[in-house]
Design a protein around this motif. Structure first.
Motif, short mmCIF file in Angstrom:
data_model
loop_
_atom_site.label_atom_id
_atom_site.label_comp_id
_atom_site.label_asym_id
_atom_site.label_seq_id
_atom_site.Cartn_x
_atom_site.Cartn_y
_atom_site.Cartn_z
N UNK A 35 0.78 -1.30 0.10
CA UNK A 35 -0.12 -0.11 -0.06
C UNK A 35 1.00 1.24 -0.09
N UNK A 36 2.29 1.18 0.28
CA UNK A 36 3.03 2.40 0.27
C UNK A 36 3.73 2.31 -1.01
N UNK A 37 3.30 1.52 -1.96
CA UNK A 37 4.23 1.43 -3.25
C UNK A 37 5.03 0.41 -3.40
N UNK A 38 5.43 -0.02 -4.73
CA UNK A 38 6.12 -1.37 -4.62
C UNK A 38 7.60 -1.03 -4.66
N UNK A 39 8.35 -1.85 -4.35
CA UNK A 39 9.83 -2.04 -4.48
C UNK A 39 10.44 -1.82 -5.70
N UNK A 40 9.76 -2.49 -6.80
CA UNK A 40 10.60 -2.43 -8.27
C UNK A 40 9.62 -1.32 -9.06
N UNK A 41 10.26 -0.91 -9.85
CA UNK A 41 9.53 0.22 -10.72
C UNK A 41 8.69 -0.70 -11.68
N UNK A 42 8.96 -1.75 -12.19
CA UNK A 42 8.17 -2.59 -12.98
C UNK A 42 6.90 -3.22 -12.44
N UNK A 611 16.25 -0.59 -3.78
CA UNK A 611 16.12 0.10 -2.34
C UNK A 611 14.83 1.07 -2.56
N UNK A 612 14.19 0.98 -1.31
CA UNK A 612 13.11 1.95 -1.20
C UNK A 612 13.34 2.58 0.07
N UNK A 637 6.24 8.06 10.50
CA UNK A 637 6.84 6.91 10.49
C UNK A 637 7.82 6.83 9.29
N UNK A 638 9.22 6.35 9.55
CA UNK A 638 10.06 6.10 8.34
C UNK A 638 10.19 4.66 8.01
N UNK A 639 10.28 4.52 6.83
CA UNK A 639 10.65 2.86 6.37
C UNK A 639 11.86 3.01 5.32
N UNK A 640 12.70 1.87 5.18
CA UNK A 640 13.66 1.72 4.21
C UNK A 640 13.76 0.17 4.00
N UNK A 641 14.06 -0.02 2.64
CA UNK A 641 14.39 -1.49 2.55
C UNK A 641 15.27 -1.45 1.28
N UNK A 642 16.41 -2.39 1.40
CA UNK A 642 17.55 -2.50 0.65
C UNK A 642 17.70 -4.04 0.46
N UNK A 643 18.06 -4.33 -0.78
CA UNK A 643 18.10 -5.64 -1.22
C UNK A 643 19.66 -5.85 -1.97
N UNK A 648 18.40 -11.67 -0.59
CA UNK A 648 18.52 -10.99 0.72
C UNK A 648 17.85 -9.43 0.90
N UNK A 649 17.49 -9.35 1.99
CA UNK A 649 16.64 -7.89 2.19
C UNK A 649 16.97 -7.55 3.63
N UNK A 650 17.32 -6.24 3.66
CA UNK A 650 17.50 -5.48 5.11
C UNK A 650 16.52 -4.32 5.17
N UNK A 651 15.61 -4.39 6.07
CA UNK A 651 14.63 -3.47 6.69
C UNK A 651 14.97 -2.47 7.82
N UNK A 652 14.46 -1.29 7.55
CA UNK A 652 14.67 -0.32 8.79
C UNK A 652 13.52 0.41 8.85
#
Length: 686
Positions: A35-42, A611-612, A637-643, A648-652
């Protein structure tokens, strides 16, 4: 929980989760990320997600002529969601009522909640548990967010194809399965996650799936949570806010071809926690929630007259409590409900000239058996009476489309119920109509993609066992009587709604996508049931409470949901404005949530790196139209995700960035203060 934990730790060693697994849905559309948008632009964006919606015909939410929203499992990933409140907070018109001293939640849609006014289904199985009390009154749902694949929320009584009682709306949770969990080319995969929160505790989970040949798929998942007591924004520890949860899920898919398919699933949920507050009786609690469901489908490719679905289920929820304080300290009591259900429907599609038709007929029913005991000698069985309830109905619905310009949906539903307990019996039935008219006349103009629709729909809810049969004297220093009322009339909702859907690609710039849904609704509920204070007829006290048909309620409002995605940046808006009153007296309806607006802004800063990053702003207005007013508040609220790689994915996540002290309306505890959450997800597959 020891066996579950051992299995969890063994499975976790296998590794695994996909940063943004994208699964193919019906009609070749893509399940989007969150609901906050997708990780990948496609990826497709949220409102394009195809689900089986209010009309039981698979289509995306943006095309549905109803107030419908979809949340996908990737919301759990990106937002670090630990509860259903986290999962559903972006859905306009829906409010999750939570209590610090219980992991169960109640879902409020358009000011209606409790006793089945919102039908909640997990893989088609109704969740009907209710235990009267200060934390769980009116109903509670226990569900593990990590099991979620999609949640479809339909607001208003327009989804009457999903059964009786849902005058507020329907929430359908669909859990993960092997066919959508496995990536292209994979025959097996294992995923794991670990999350730690500085203001809550930690969680671990693992999911594994395998495909055997072309016809068989199997998925299993386990999750363990150890939630500590949290602190509010003032730094105070919230009483009894800790719990321990262990859950497991297994789902099998059999697809022999020729249009036949079968899904069989089982979910086990266990939780232990302590409830009560410093001034009332406290309890040790042990919840066991089990769901078994089976769904057979038949949709041959060469015959559009058959789109058959047959579902059956059993749910069992049992809450065992031990008194820790008061007269009955050391004694036990138990609340249990078994629900058995059947759901059969078929949709036939055909064309006549330029008109396309879809006719759906169906039958559904469920049987509730409530068993409450209080070995300590307390009054649990008075407040949540033993009894049984049969609810069943049949419906017919026809959808007519003309060249994607005009659509008409008409339907009738017949409902009946029978309730027994305490030497009394009650019955009733009703016929509920629905008509929806939609127009999309703006092709090849600057308004291409715009759809207008209007709906009139009725819903019908029979009284719950507790409402009709509750009887006893409230304990403690402030006693009063509860009186039964087997003559309660069912509630009938009459909803009028006008809405707008807008779907356009390349709107501002090449490659961007805009989706928008907005609706105004006007819902009149006849014979609204609520507890009424009175002084006449009380058995032993000077005053008493009895559930009565006290009001003709009116709830009206406006809802908005919009997503804009241009690849490197995405924006989301969702909001609600609702008002409710007793038409006869002008009194406020205290169950109507406060006005709210949630804004999301996110970025994918580097095209070649997954990364998002982004933030959410949740603005909640003060609720002054209530007997118990509440202050407004704003949270960031802040969010971040990096693969760094595909496996592998790291989330903060940083929730309540400014450590605000707040108490959500309809809840009795302060919400959590500042919390920093770290998540690690990994995956193996081949």
């Amino acid at each position: 929980m020891n066996l579950t934990m051992a299995a969890l730790m063994a499975a976790t060693a296998l590794a695994g989760v996909n940063a943004a697994g994208v699964a193919m849905a019906q009609e070749g559309e893509v399940v989007p990320s969150s609901s906050t948008g997708s990780y990948r632009s496609d990826d497709a964006i949220l409102l394009d997600t195809v689900t089986v919606n209010a009309t039981r015909t698979g289509e995306s939410a943006i095309k549905a002529m109803a107030s419908e929203s979809v949340v996908t499992g990737e919301t759990v990933d990106l937002l670090g969601a630990n509860s259903l409140g986290d999962v559903l907070k972006s859905v306009p018109g829906a409010t999750v009522e939570e209590a610090a001293d219980s992991p169960g939640v109640a879902i409020n849609i358009r000011g209606l909640s409790g006793y089945g006014r919102v039908a909640v289904n997990v893989d088609g199985a109704r969740q009907n548990f209710q235990a009267s009390g200060h934390s769980l009154a009116g109903g509670a749902v226990f569900f593990e967010p990590e099991f979620l694949e999609t949640a479809t929320v339909t607001r208003g009584p327009v989804a009457n194809a999903y059964g009786s009682g849902a005058i507020g709306g329907v929430v359908n949770f669909q859990t993960k399965k092997a066919s959508t969990f496995l990536r292209d080319g994979e025959t097996w995969a294992a995923e794991s996650f670990t999350r730690y929160s500085t203001n809550n505790g930690w969680a671990q989970g693992a999911t594994g799936a395998a495909r055997i040949g072309e016809a068989f798929g199997l998925l299993g998942s386990v999750v363990y949570r150890r939630n500590h007591k949290y602190e509010d924004g003032a730094g105070d520890t919230v009483f009894n806010s800790s719990n321990e949860i262990a859950s497991g899920m297994v789902k099998t898919e059999i697809d022999p071809g020729n249009g036949h398919s079968l899904e069989v699933g089982a979910i086990i949920y266990n939780s232990t926690y302590r409830s009560g507050d410093p001034t009332t009786t406290n309890y040790d609690n042990d919840v066991s929630d089990n769901t078994i469901s089976a769904t057979y489908k038949y949709r041959p490719l060469d015959n559009d007259l058959f789109d058959l679905r047959v579902g059956s289920y059993w749910t069992n929820t049992q809450l065992d409590q031990t008194y820790l304080t008061g007269t009955y300290a050391g004694g036990d009591r138990s609340f249990a409900i078994d629900t058995y259900g059947l759901d059969v429907s078929n949709t036939s599609r055909f064309a006549t000239g330029s008109f396309d038709h879809a006719t759906t007929v169906g039958f559904d029913g469920f049987f509730d058996l409530v068993d409450v005991s209080d070995a300590a000698g307390g009054n649990a069985a008075f407040y949540t009476p033993n009894g049984q309830r049969k609810v069943y109905g049949a419906y017919v619905q026809h959808r007519l489309s003309y060249q994607e310009v005009v659509e008409v949906i008409g339907g009738l539903r017949y409902d009946s119920y029978e309730m027994k307990g305490g030497g009394t019996k009650a019955t009733g039935d009703h016929v509920s109509p629905k008509i929806t008219l939609g127009f999309s006349p703006f092709a090849s103009t600057f308004l291409t993609g715009l759809q207008l629709y209007g709906t009139y729909a009725e819903g019908y809810r029979s009284p719950a066992i507790t409402e009709a049969l509750i009887s006893g004297t409230h304990p403690g220093g402030f006693p009063f009587d509860f009186l039964p009322n087997p003559n309660l009339r069912p509630e009938t909702a009459h909803t009028k709604e006008i809405g707008v859907n807008f779907r356009r690609n390349d709107f501002f710039t090449a490659g961007d996508r805009l989706r928008l849904k907005a609706a105004y609704f006007h819902n009149e509920v006849d014979d609204f049931i609520d507890a009424d204070l009175q002084t006449a007829g009380c058995t032993s006290m000077t005053f008493c409470y009895q559930y009565q048909n006290i009001a003709n309620a009116l709830i009206e409002g406006f809802e908005l949901e919009a997503n804009y995605d241009m690849g490197w940046m995405f924006v989301g808006l969702s909001g609600q404005h609702q008002r409710g009153e007793d038409v006869d007296t002008g009194a406020y309806l205290n169950t109507v949530p406060a006005d709210k607006l949630l804004t999301t802004l996110g970025f994918r800063p580097l095209e070649d790196i997954k990364a998002t990053v982004g933030f959410q702003v949740e603005a909640v207005n003060a609720q002054t139209r209530s007997d118990t007013p509440a202050k407004g508040y704003g949270l960031v609220n802040l969010f971040a995700a990096y693969s760094p790689r595909d496996d592998l994915q790291l989330g903060l996540n940083v929730d309540n960035l400014f450590d605000r002290k707040y108490e959500p309306y309809l809840e009795t505890d302060n919400g959590p203060g500042l919390a920093v959450k770290f998540t690690l997800r990994a995956r193996l597959g081949g």
